[in-house]
Motif scaffolding. Structure first.
Motif, PDB file in Angstrom:
ATOM      1  N   PHE A  13       0.213  -5.548 -10.517  1.00  0.00           N
ATOM      2  CA  PHE A  13       1.084  -6.650 -10.491  1.00  0.00           C
ATOM      3  C   PHE A  13       1.106  -7.448  -9.252  1.00  0.00           C
ATOM      4  CE2 PHE A  13       4.310  -5.298 -14.269  1.00  0.00           C
ATOM      5  CZ  PHE A  13       3.226  -5.407 -15.134  1.00  0.00           C
ATOM      6  N   ALA A  14       0.871  -6.449  -8.080  1.00  0.00           N
ATOM      7  CA  ALA A  14       0.906  -6.842  -6.670  1.00  0.00           C
ATOM      8  C   ALA A  14      -0.224  -7.779  -6.715  1.00  0.00           C
ATOM      9  CB  ALA A  14       0.977  -5.819  -5.904  1.00  0.00           C
ATOM     10  N   ALA A  15      -1.230  -7.546  -7.279  1.00  0.00           N
ATOM     11  CA  ALA A  15      -2.605  -8.393  -7.257  1.00  0.00           C
ATOM     12  C   ALA A  15      -2.639  -9.573  -8.027  1.00  0.00           C
ATOM     13  CB  ALA A  15      -3.848  -7.521  -7.427  1.00  0.00           C
ATOM     14  N   ASP A  16      -1.740  -9.498  -9.089  1.00  0.00           N
ATOM     15  CA  ASP A  16      -1.705 -10.528 -10.209  1.00  0.00           C
ATOM     16  C   ASP A  16      -0.338 -11.092 -10.495  1.00  0.00           C
ATOM     17  OD1 ASP A  16      -2.270 -12.227 -12.510  1.00  0.00           O
ATOM     18  OD2 ASP A  16      -3.380 -10.596 -13.387  1.00  0.00           O
ATOM     19  N   ALA A  17       0.055 -12.328 -10.010  1.00  0.00           N
ATOM     20  CA  ALA A  17       1.466 -12.726 -10.487  1.00  0.00           C
ATOM     21  C   ALA A  17       1.771 -13.118 -11.862  1.00  0.00           C
ATOM     22  CB  ALA A  17       1.713 -13.652  -9.642  1.00  0.00           C
ATOM     23  N   GLY A  76       6.881  -7.596 -16.305  1.00  0.00           N
ATOM     24  CA  GLY A  76       7.879  -6.804 -15.634  1.00  0.00           C
ATOM     25  C   GLY A  76       9.020  -7.450 -15.624  1.00  0.00           C
ATOM     26  N   ARG A  77       9.085  -8.873 -15.444  1.00  0.00           N
ATOM     27  CA  ARG A  77      10.202  -9.834 -15.358  1.00  0.00           C
ATOM     28  C   ARG A  77      10.797  -9.995 -16.497  1.00  0.00           C
ATOM     29  NH1 ARG A  77      13.414 -13.134 -12.627  1.00  0.00           N
ATOM     30  NH2 ARG A  77      13.820 -15.066 -13.374  1.00  0.00           N
ATOM     31  N   LYS A  78       9.986  -9.966 -17.610  1.00  0.00           N
ATOM     32  CA  LYS A  78      10.351 -10.355 -19.102  1.00  0.00           C
ATOM     33  C   LYS A  78      11.197  -9.093 -19.625  1.00  0.00           C
ATOM     34  CE  LYS A  78       8.277 -11.072 -23.663  1.00  0.00           C
ATOM     35  NZ  LYS A  78       7.070 -11.422 -24.225  1.00  0.00           N
ATOM     36  N   VAL A  79      10.886  -8.009 -19.129  1.00  0.00           N
ATOM     37  CA  VAL A  79      11.368  -6.596 -19.511  1.00  0.00           C
ATOM     38  C   VAL A  79      12.866  -6.799 -18.939  1.00  0.00           C
ATOM     39  CG1 VAL A  79      11.383  -4.088 -19.156  1.00  0.00           C
ATOM     40  CG2 VAL A  79       9.588  -4.940 -19.921  1.00  0.00           C
ATOM     41  N   MET A  80      12.833  -6.979 -17.631  1.00  0.00           N
ATOM     42  CA  MET A  80      14.249  -6.944 -16.991  1.00  0.00           C
ATOM     43  C   MET A  80      15.125  -8.129 -17.596  1.00  0.00           C
ATOM     44  SD  MET A  80      13.444  -6.139 -12.943  1.00  0.00           S
ATOM     45  CE  MET A  80      14.913  -5.796 -12.695  1.00  0.00           C
ATOM     46  N   THR A  81      14.818  -9.367 -17.909  1.00  0.00           N
ATOM     47  CA  THR A  81      15.446 -10.332 -18.209  1.00  0.00           C
ATOM     48  C   THR A  81      15.775 -10.037 -19.844  1.00  0.00           C
ATOM     49  OG1 THR A  81      14.123 -12.033 -17.141  1.00  0.00           O
ATOM     50  CG2 THR A  81      15.690 -12.960 -18.972  1.00  0.00           C
ATOM     51  N   PHE A  82      14.948  -9.672 -20.653  1.00  0.00           N
ATOM     52  CA  PHE A  82      15.551  -9.339 -22.053  1.00  0.00           C
ATOM     53  C   PHE A  82      16.440  -8.033 -22.188  1.00  0.00           C
ATOM     54  CE2 PHE A  82      11.251 -11.123 -24.101  1.00  0.00           C
ATOM     55  CZ  PHE A  82      11.701 -12.420 -23.845  1.00  0.00           C
ATOM     56  N   TYR A 124       7.411  -4.749 -11.315  1.00  0.00           N
ATOM     57  CA  TYR A 124       7.921  -6.369 -10.908  1.00  0.00           C
ATOM     58  C   TYR A 124       8.829  -6.157  -9.982  1.00  0.00           C
ATOM     59  CZ  TYR A 124      10.275 -10.624 -11.219  1.00  0.00           C
ATOM     60  OH  TYR A 124      10.822 -11.767 -10.820  1.00  0.00           O
ATOM     61  N   ILE A 125       9.493  -5.286  -9.665  1.00  0.00           N
ATOM     62  CA  ILE A 125      10.709  -5.237  -8.640  1.00  0.00           C
ATOM     63  C   ILE A 125       9.937  -5.019  -7.375  1.00  0.00           C
ATOM     64  CG2 ILE A 125      12.172  -3.718  -7.539  1.00  0.00           C
ATOM     65  CD1 ILE A 125      13.349  -2.824 -10.593  1.00  0.00           C
ATOM     66  N   ARG A 126       8.874  -4.492  -7.178  1.00  0.00           N
ATOM     67  CA  ARG A 126       7.977  -4.083  -6.062  1.00  0.00           C
ATOM     68  C   ARG A 126       7.288  -5.424  -5.912  1.00  0.00           C
ATOM     69  NH1 ARG A 126      10.731   0.349  -4.975  1.00  0.00           N
ATOM     70  NH2 ARG A 126       9.825   2.117  -6.032  1.00  0.00           N
TER      71      ARG A 126
END
Length: 185
Positions: A69-73, A79-85, A170-172
């Motif tokens: 994830f750090a290399a590929d936005a 991860g953002r999807k997991v957090m939002t949903f 994602y948090i990272r």
């Protein structure tokens, strides 16, 4: 009486058995999870439906999504999807800067935990996985519920190991603090 070749073969078999036992013991001890609430053992087991990434984490305590994830936005959006949903942003804020719960970006601010982790162990992926999985005792003023589906009293349907790992990674990616990035080691 055993011949020399028989003794050598028996010793070799014994040594291989010992090495195999040691490797198995080390592998199972490599990722020993503990609850953030009370430091008791946190039992999360690999399941047939787990992804290879989840199984890798449970064997090593290294989150394979973090570097990816750090290399590929684009990949980090999972991860953002997991957090939002799952409502994480309802407490931690849409930009994870804190709302009712502490900031996850650690980029300054006015709250006591806007520049440091509430639980020091959250500076590692393993620690943050433990915190999300089994909840918190509420040191920052509020309790975080239990999220992992394998834990009793989890929220709703709970989250899988894979979903939690994606959220942690994602948090990272949004972290802006200047502290040591333990999770990238």
């Amino acid at each position: 009486m055993l011949g020399f070749k028989s003794v050598k073969a028996a010793l070799l078999i014994s040594m291989l058995g010992f090495v195999g036992l040691t490797a198995t013991t080390q592998a199972s001890a490599a990722c020993s999870l503990v609850s953030t609430k009370d430091s008791s053992p946190l039992t999360v087991k690999a399941t047939d439906t787990d992804t290879p990434e989840a199984k890798e984490f449970l064997a090593t305590c290294v989150n394979p999504y973090t570097k990816k994830f750090a290399a590929d936005a684009e990949a980090a959006k999972a991860g953002r999807k997991v957090m939002t949903f799952n409502g994480c942003t309802g407490c931690h804020g849409g930009n994870l800067g804190g709302l009712m719960a502490p900031s996850l970006v650690k980029n300054g601010g006015t709250g006591a935990f806007d520049t440091k982790w509430v639980y020091a162990k959250d500076s590692t992926d393993k620690g943050m996985f433990e915190t999300i999985s089994a909840g918190t005792p509420g040191v920052s003023g509020g309790l975080m519920p239990v999220w992992h589906a394998q834990q009793a009293e989890h929220v709703g349907d709970g989250l899988t190991t894979d979903e939690i790992l994606k959220a942690v990674a994602y948090i990272r990616t949004v972290y802006k603090g200047d502290g040591d990035k333990d999770w990238m080691k």
